[in-house]
Design an enzyme around this catalytic site. Structure first.
Site, short mmCIF file in Angstrom:
data_model
loop_
_atom_site.label_atom_id
_atom_site.label_comp_id
_atom_site.label_asym_id
_atom_site.label_seq_id
_atom_site.Cartn_x
_atom_site.Cartn_y
_atom_site.Cartn_z
CG ASP A 1 -0.45 -2.16 2.65
OD1 ASP A 1 0.29 -2.03 1.67
OD2 ASP A 1 -0.68 -3.26 3.20
CG HIS A 2 1.56 3.03 -2.23
ND1 HIS A 2 0.38 3.23 -2.91
CD2 HIS A 2 2.42 3.98 -2.68
CE1 HIS A 2 0.52 4.24 -3.74
NE2 HIS A 2 1.74 4.73 -3.63
NE ARG A 3 1.28 -4.83 1.27
CZ ARG A 3 1.32 -5.76 2.22
NH1 ARG A 3 1.96 -6.91 2.00
NH2 ARG A 3 0.73 -5.56 3.38
#
Length: 442
Positions: free
Chosen positions: A412-414
């Site tokens: 998850d790049h968040r």
């Protein structure tokens, strides 16, 4: 006088509200005993047999193979031969007919949970007399087969007057409505006519010019579809890939594999990969986490429940190995075999498909090398394991043969930066290239 017992589809737990009858195990006229199975019912994750609570004679089956039944629906009527607990369907028939309505809703599906619907279909032996316009909220009374046929033929089922009991819209009504030209069709000049026939039993549509087959999605396929869509469109995925030289691990496993077979232990590479993964997760807890968007919090999980994505005849399933950090390599080998076989043999329980904190998918077992795995929502990452192959590599300025393991890590790049993905795989390399170090740090 026959004593009738109306057997209602029971609440089998785990939030299940409905199921699909895949196979009747009895027929009308059969004598059964209490505890005998009457039908095989498919939920979103498991197929189970429903036992009879009474001894007696089957006098009516209220549904057909492929029909959806809801908790509380009467689907079998049994002559209990004088049982004091009779429930008369004749006394309740009119009341049920008045109370039945159709309410459609969609719930987000998650792995291990049920996609439920509150659609209720009145019994087929209702009294005639009501028209389709008298149905609640203007929605037609119809079976799932008729609804699917209407959808396939582009017919608005709520505008069709049903000819069946209590105004029920039948398949014949749908076919008749589909042949009536609309206002727009009156104005068009058709170059050719496509003749459509319907095989109701198989629910196939055959077009003369181009034969096609429509196959209804199974409940598990609907769950997978919704789950993957939710993950892909909720989580901004990024994927890091690397190759790891596992030659020493290959030789280590080879040394003990045959002797462990005598103890019926299948020593694959997966237990070592799980051990290495858990070791890295303890150092990088953001990979063993969930993002709480409502409260703007990152939930770090202090437990290590590892999901093992498993390919089955019914679709992708993710059985969970709980507290995997407490298990040895040999114990993990046993557990991997146990949960994978249970899933493939449709013997897995719903509780064993929930609660994973991190998932590993091994597409290498079917020959895959690299892939971009989709995160098992709401987890923050997933590790894809490719097929181990022997390749030429350069070591100390010499070309030598080595066993190479390809890994793909989606996250998850968040909440996880690209550099963290590279660090994760670097730590995996340090442990898997040196199995002794792995065992020391595990």
């Amino acid at each position: 006088m026959k004593m009738k017992f109306e057997f209602q589809f029971p609440d089998i737990g785990e939030g299940i509200h409905e199921g699909v009858i895949t196979k009747w195990l009895v027929k009308e006229g059969d004598m059964i005993k209490e505890g005998d199975s009457v039908a095989e019912v498919e939920t979103d994750k498991v197929t189970t047999e429903i036992p009879s609570p009474k001894t007696g004679k089957i006098i009516e089956l209220k549904a057909s193979n492929g029909d959806t039944i809801h908790v509380g629906d009467v689907f079998v009527v049994i002559d209990t031969e004088g049982s004091a607990e009779e429930v008369s369907s004749e006394d309740k028939k009119d009341t049920l007919a008045e109370k039945k309505e159709i309410v459609e809703e969609e719930n987000a599906g998650v792995v291990g949970e049920v996609i439920s619907s509150s659609e209720v279909i009145a019994p087929s032996d209702e009294k005639e007399g009501n028209s389709a316009s008298e149905n609640v909220a203007g929605k037609a009374l119809a079976t799932p087969v008729a609804r699917k046929l209407a959808k396939d033929l582009g017919v608005d089922i709520n505008k069709v007057v049903g000819s069946g009991p209590n105004g029920r819209v039948m398949k014949e009504d749908i076919i008749k409505a589909s042949k009536q030209p609309s206002e727009a069709e009156h104005k068009e000049v058709l170059d050719e006519t496509v003749k459509t026939t319907v095989d109701a039993k198989e629910e196939k549509i055959i077009v003369e010019e181009e034969k096609i087959e429509r196959i209804p999605l199974t409940r598990i396929r609907k769950t997978i579809s919704q789950k993957m869509t939710q993950s892909r469109f909720t989580i901004p995925h990024t994927t890091a890939m690397d190759e790891i030289d596992v030659t020493q691990l290959y030789e280590f496993r080879k040394k003990y594999k045959d002797s462990l077979k005598e103890e019926e232990i299948n020593l694959t590479f997966m237990p070592f990969i799980i051990k290495a993964t858990i070791s890295v997760l303890k150092k990088m807890p953001e990979f063993n986490a969930t993002l709480d968007e409502e409260n703007d919090e990152l939930i770090l999980k202090k437990f290590y429940h590892i999901g093992i994505a498993t390919d089955t005849d019914r679709g992708l399933m993710v059985p969970v190995i709980r507290d995997a950090d407490r298990l040895s390599i040999i114990e993990l080998a046993k557990k991997v075999d146990e949960v994978s076989n249970s899933a493939k043999n449709n013997q897995i329980e719903l509780k064993d498909l929930k609660g994973s904190s991190f998932t590993i998918t091994n597409y290498g077992s079917i020959g895959g090398y690299y892939g971009i795995p989709i995160i098992n929502y709401p987890e923050s990452a997933i590790l894809g394991v490719g097929r181990i192959v022997q390749k030429p590599v350069v070591k100390d300025d010499e070309i030598v043969k080595a066993w190479i393991l390809p890994l793909s890590l989606s996250y998850d790049h968040r909440i996880i930066d690209g550099a963290s993905g590279a660090r994760f795989l670097n730590m995996m390399r340090e442990l898997l290239e040196n199995p002794e170090m792995l065992l020391l740090k595990a």
